[in-house]
Design an enzyme around this catalytic site. Structure first.
Site, short mmCIF file in Angstrom:
data_model
loop_
_atom_site.label_atom_id
_atom_site.label_comp_id
_atom_site.label_asym_id
_atom_site.label_seq_id
_atom_site.Cartn_x
_atom_site.Cartn_y
_atom_site.Cartn_z
N LYS A 197 0.77 -1.09 -0.07
CA LYS A 197 0.13 0.49 -0.23
C LYS A 197 1.08 0.97 -0.56
O LYS A 197 1.69 1.51 0.64
CB LYS A 197 -0.90 0.04 1.31
CG LYS A 197 -1.96 0.71 1.23
CD LYS A 197 -2.01 2.30 1.41
CE LYS A 197 -2.14 3.41 2.46
NZ LYS A 197 -1.61 4.32 2.24
N GLU A 272 9.12 1.37 11.15
CA GLU A 272 10.05 1.83 11.13
C GLU A 272 9.45 3.55 11.55
O GLU A 272 8.82 3.66 9.95
CB GLU A 272 11.00 2.38 9.61
CG GLU A 272 11.34 0.62 9.51
CD GLU A 272 12.68 0.63 10.03
OE1 GLU A 272 13.35 1.30 10.51
OE2 GLU A 272 13.36 -0.25 10.69
N CYS A 306 13.47 10.56 7.48
CA CYS A 306 13.03 10.01 9.63
C CYS A 306 14.24 10.18 10.39
O CYS A 306 14.90 9.95 11.08
CB CYS A 306 13.22 9.26 9.42
SG CYS A 306 13.91 7.27 8.30
N GLU A 403 9.07 15.84 16.48
CA GLU A 403 9.51 15.62 14.77
C GLU A 403 8.89 17.02 13.93
O GLU A 403 7.96 16.61 13.30
CB GLU A 403 9.28 14.37 14.31
CG GLU A 403 9.97 14.51 13.22
CD GLU A 403 9.60 12.81 13.17
OE1 GLU A 403 8.49 12.40 12.60
OE2 GLU A 403 10.50 12.14 11.64
#
Ligand code: NAP
Ligand code: MG
Length: 501
Positions: A197, A272, A306, A403
């Site tokens: 996906k 992750e 990331c 973040e």
């Protein structure tokens, strides 16, 4: 004249963009059962460049059923050397279509062309070849014990490593093709089947990749690609009772939802997730290498990365020199469309993402950090923001804790604190993905690296990624590791067989 003409897009890319984009299920290209579509935009122009199917729960069902069938079909009987050859053929297809894949990645995601080319060549192709070479090397052990009271020599136990089964792979938008390959390569090397996906914002290269998968001779149903929304297609995949494992890359927030969705059938999950990685610069660091290293660590992929090194801790004696150097690099980036070769700094992925980053920049200013450069939106069209640097940041500020996933660098000073005290500040985050240490003292480098609570630490470089190096997060940056042998391991299960004779 549209931007597509001005940008000199190849005929091949134009034809692909204009073609009908369907779901790839059981070796066939199909409409979604809803008939609904999702528009796809070029983030550098805000122009709609394509539309893809909005996959539904029913489409996910069909894809999972196809993957389940394929798991015990022809795919299960292909010798491992031949499985490796198939992966090499897929890699050859990527090389043969390198230029159009790179172009599509830039148009869909916004990254500079050079970066798209570098990542497809050095991660995409290499990853597939790396995991192809693992396929015939997957094997178990023999264990010399005598269970159940058997005499020595009267029993033998051996283990086999089997594919974990049907894998659901859910990926983000920041490196779309690489994440598709990072999931598929080890899964296929292990003998699993997959339902992928892609992110709704960047589905194009995954779909193009689907056509290459078709050409490479992978049996039907082994790889299925369902484009769609996270809360529908993604959620249906994560909750599906016939999926054996979910491999997810994305935000920590959605990662937690994936964990709750996996509860019903206790499918295996690897995650992750996000990061807020520290970059620690000592006063003996070689600034000629450190300054570009620090700038790249944060501003690579416009900070939508990331592993980004977004929290710099620098010794006060070299603070001003480092800040001046990184500011000068930040101001030298050429901001603009990634297909124009001289540009090396692209847009953010969407208007929402730009809004989110601008909100953090305003918070940084109101919380008392000093804006050294950047802080503004750029251009009338496209989701561009200038590379932004803050100094006088403290660990309590939201820009230091959360973040941002944008081009915002936060710089803090240290003086003569011990390594343990510096580590305490660096580790004061819920994340633990990456980090780097910059020093000419080998002993300081190793000691500091050992104290950073992250899955990956680099010394005198940042975020060293390679097919063979395990990568993943501590704390709320994830579960498990990808890349390398550990990455393969997460697609395998062990069966122990004991024979008495
Ligand atoms: P995201 O919102 O978590 O989305 C990731 C994927 O999950 C997308 O395909 C998304 O679909 C799907 N999704 C959303 N809601 C879902 C649900 N309820 N159930 C199942 N799937 C769902 O993340 P993002 O904004 O695309 O990516 C940015 C994040 O990824 C950042 O936090 C970044 O740090 C992280 N990231 C981590 C790594 C790593 O290796 N650790 C690498 C890259 C990025 P939609 O596209 O429809 O939303
Ligand atoms: Mg797009």
């Amino acid at each position: 004249m549209t931007n597509k003409d001005k940008l000199k897009i190849s005929e091949e890319a134009k034809n692909f963009l204009e073609s009908e984009h369907l779901l790839f299920i059981d070796g066939e290209w199909k409409q979604s059962s809803s008939g609904e579509k999702i528009p796809v935009f070029d983030p550098a122009t805000e122009e709609k460049i394509a539309e893809v199917q909005s996959g539904t729960t029913k489409d996910i069902d069909l894809a999972v059923n196809a993957a389940r069938e394929a798991l015990s079909g022809e795919w299960a009987n292909i010798p491992s050397h031949d499985r490796a050859q198939i992966l090499h053929r897929l890699s050859d297809e990527i090389e043969a279509n390198f230029s159009v894949l790179s172009e599509l990645e830039v148009l869909d995601n916004g990254m500079p062309l050079e970066l798209a080319q570098y990542s497809i060549a050095s991660h995409g192709v290499t990853l597939l070849r790396y995991y192809a070479s693992w396929a015939p090397k997957i094997h178990g052990k023999t264990i010399p014990v005598s269970p159940g009271g058997a005499m020595n020599g009267e029993s033998l136990t051996y283990t086999k490593r089997e594919p974990i089964g049907v894998v659901g792979a859910i990926i983000p938008w920041n490196s779309p093709l690489i994440f598709a390959i990072l999931k598929l390569a080890p899964a296929l090397a292990a003998g699993c089947t997959v339902v992928l996906k892609p992110a709704e914002l960047t589905p194009l290269t995954a779909l193009y990749f689907g056509h290459l998968i078709e050409k490479s001779g992978i049996p039907k149903g082994v790889v299925n690609i369902v484009t769609g929304l996270g809360e529908t297609a993604g959620d249906a995949l994560a909750k599906h009772n016939d999926v054996d494992k979910i491999t997810f890359t994305g935000s920590t927030e959605v990662g937690k939802k994936i964990v709750s969705s996996s509860i019903n059938n206790l499918k295996k999950v690897t995650l992750e997730l996000g990061g807020k990685s520290p970059v620690i610069v000592f006063d003996d660091a070689d600034l000629e290498k450190t300054i570009p290293g620090v700038a790249r660590a944060c501003f690579f992929l416009q900070g939508q990365n990331c592993m980004a090194g977004t929290r710099v801790f620098v010794h006060e004696d070299i603070h001003d020199e480092l800040v001046a150097g990184v500011k000068s690099m930040a101001e030298s980036f050429q901001i603009g469309h990634g297909l124009i070769q001289t540009n090396d700094f692209g847009p953010l992925i969407s208007g929402d993402q730009r809004k989110r980053v601008m909100k953090y920049i305003k918070q940084g200013i109101s919380e008392g950090a000093t804006l050294v450069c950047g802080g503004n939106e750029v251009n009338d069209r496209g989701y561009f923001i200038e590379p932004t640097i803050f100094t006088d940041v403290t660990g309590e500020m939201s820009i230091a804790k959360e973040e941002i996933f944008g081009p915002v660098l936060c710089i803090e000073k240290f003086s003569n604190e011990s390594l343990e005290e510096i580590a305490k500040r660096a580790n004061k985050t819920t994340y633990g993905l990456s980090g780097s240490v910059w020093t000419n003292d080998i002993s300081t480098g190793h000691k500091m690296a050992a104290l950073i609570d992250s899955g990956q630490v680099s010394i005198n470089c940042h975020a060293a990624v390679d097919s063979a190096i395990p990568f993943g997060g501590n704390k709320q940056s994830g579960w498990g590791r990808e890349f390398g042998e550990e990455g393969l391991d997460s697609y395998l299960k062990t069966k122990a067989t004991t024979v008495m004779y």
